[in-house]
Design an enzyme around this catalytic site. Structure first.
Site, PDB file in Angstrom:
ATOM      1  N   ARG A 104      -9.596  -3.531   6.218  1.00 47.92           N
ATOM      2  CA  ARG A 104      -9.157  -2.157   5.950  1.00 47.92           C
ATOM      3  C   ARG A 104     -10.333  -1.226   6.171  1.00 47.92           C
ATOM      4  NH1 ARG A 104      -6.331  -0.743   0.519  1.00 47.92           N
ATOM      5  NH2 ARG A 104      -8.340  -1.332  -0.350  1.00 47.92           N
ATOM      6  N   THR A 108     -10.079   5.303   6.165  1.00 47.29           N
ATOM      7  CA  THR A 108      -8.685   5.602   6.528  1.00 47.29           C
ATOM      8  C   THR A 108      -7.691   4.618   5.920  1.00 47.29           C
ATOM      9  OG1 THR A 108      -8.815   4.200   8.477  1.00 47.29           O
ATOM     10  CG2 THR A 108      -9.477   6.496   8.751  1.00 47.29           C
ATOM     11  N   ASP A 200     -11.200  -6.115  -6.126  1.00 52.32           N
ATOM     12  CA  ASP A 200     -11.265  -6.538  -4.720  1.00 52.32           C
ATOM     13  C   ASP A 200     -11.210  -8.063  -4.664  1.00 52.32           C
ATOM     14  OD1 ASP A 200     -12.433  -7.473  -2.184  1.00 52.32           O
ATOM     15  OD2 ASP A 200     -12.697  -5.339  -1.792  1.00 52.32           O
ATOM     16  N   ASP A 203     -14.077  -9.813  -2.674  1.00 53.16           N
ATOM     17  CA  ASP A 203     -15.367  -9.797  -3.388  1.00 53.16           C
ATOM     18  C   ASP A 203     -15.353 -10.759  -4.565  1.00 53.16           C
ATOM     19  OD1 ASP A 203     -16.771  -8.052  -1.788  1.00 53.16           O
ATOM     20  OD2 ASP A 203     -16.132  -6.265  -2.890  1.00 53.16           O
TER      21      ASP A 203
HETATM   22  N1  URA Z   1      -7.459  -5.227  -1.677  1.00 51.74           N
HETATM   23  C1  URA Z   1      -7.919  -5.813  -2.792  1.00 51.74           C
HETATM   24  O1  URA Z   1      -8.636  -6.823  -2.721  1.00 51.74           O
HETATM   25  N2  URA Z   1      -7.591  -5.293  -3.983  1.00 51.74           N
HETATM   26  C2  URA Z   1      -6.802  -4.214  -4.111  1.00 51.74           C
HETATM   27  O2  URA Z   1      -6.512  -3.793  -5.231  1.00 51.74           O
HETATM   28  C3  URA Z   1      -6.323  -3.605  -2.932  1.00 51.74           C
HETATM   29  C4  URA Z   1      -6.670  -4.130  -1.719  1.00 51.74           C
END
Ligand code: URA
Length: 209
Positions: A104, A108, A200, A203
């Protein structure tokens, strides 16, 4: 929600709650994701066709069943999708794997492709696309588009946590693709994260933050 199966088995809900907790370590998070992915795999393959087979047990001849129909491809969206792969392969070890590299754009939130490698006969197979978080839906929509461009017609999508917005977007672009998720959360926040979510996933899985 038509076409969306929420897998709310008590074990899934328990493990997902542990994963949501910000104090859960990377090692625990990784193990829990693997465990839940096995449970999600059990559900997403529930209706796979079978054919009868005659076997011989140590006691006597018997009638059994074996998987029939299309062979499977698991398609993790890199990088967090990899966290769902091993647990699913535990259940379907003969499945092939297609890696789809999409990230992502942080500004954007649009999906950008950087890698795609699938089995040559992917178009003849049932492809299960996996990604822990269905957030904006951009990445999932792009991954499904890439697979359809290569001729795949039989697709399913599995995630851990979905946002209502992500489901709406995926269904708008790919109404033919059924979705399995462990939870549908309240909303996306202004940064494109699912709330309450689990942060995330990449992560937390790889310990990169
Ligand atoms: N990607 C993620 O890892 N967590 C989110 O909350 C949204 C996208």
């Amino acid at each position: 929600m038509p076409g969306v199966t929420v897998v709310d088995h008590p074990l899934v809900r328990h493990k997902l709650t542990l994963m949501r907790n910000r104090d859960t370590s990377t090692a625990q998070f990784r193990r829990l994701l693997r465990e839940i992915s096995t449970l999600l795999c059990y559900e997403v393959t529930r209706d796979l066709p079978l054919e009868p087979v005659s076997i011989q047990t140590p006691v006597e001849p018997a009638e059994g069943a074996r998987l029939a129909g299309k062979k499977l491809v698991l398609a993790p969206i890199l990088r967090a999708g990899v966290g769902l792969l091993e647990g699913m392969l535990d259940l379907i070890p003969a499945a092939r794997v297609a890696h789809i590299g999409l990230y992502r754009d942080p500004e954007t939130l649009v999906a950008v492709e950087y890698y795609f490698k699938a089995p040559l006969d992917v178009a003849d197979r049932l492809v299960i696309v996996v990604d822990p978080m269905l957030a904006t839906g951009n990445t999932a929509v792009a991954a499904l588009e890439r697979l359809k461009e290569r001729g795949v017609t039989d697709l399913r999508f599995v995630c851990l946590v979905a946002s209502p917005e992500g489901i709406e977007r995926l269904k708008a672009f790919h109404p033919d693709v059924p979705v399995w998720t462990a939870a549908v959360d309240r909303q996306l926040n202004e940064h494109g994260y699912i709330a309450p979510g689990l942060g995330d996933a990449g992560d937390r899985l790889f310990g990169t933050r």
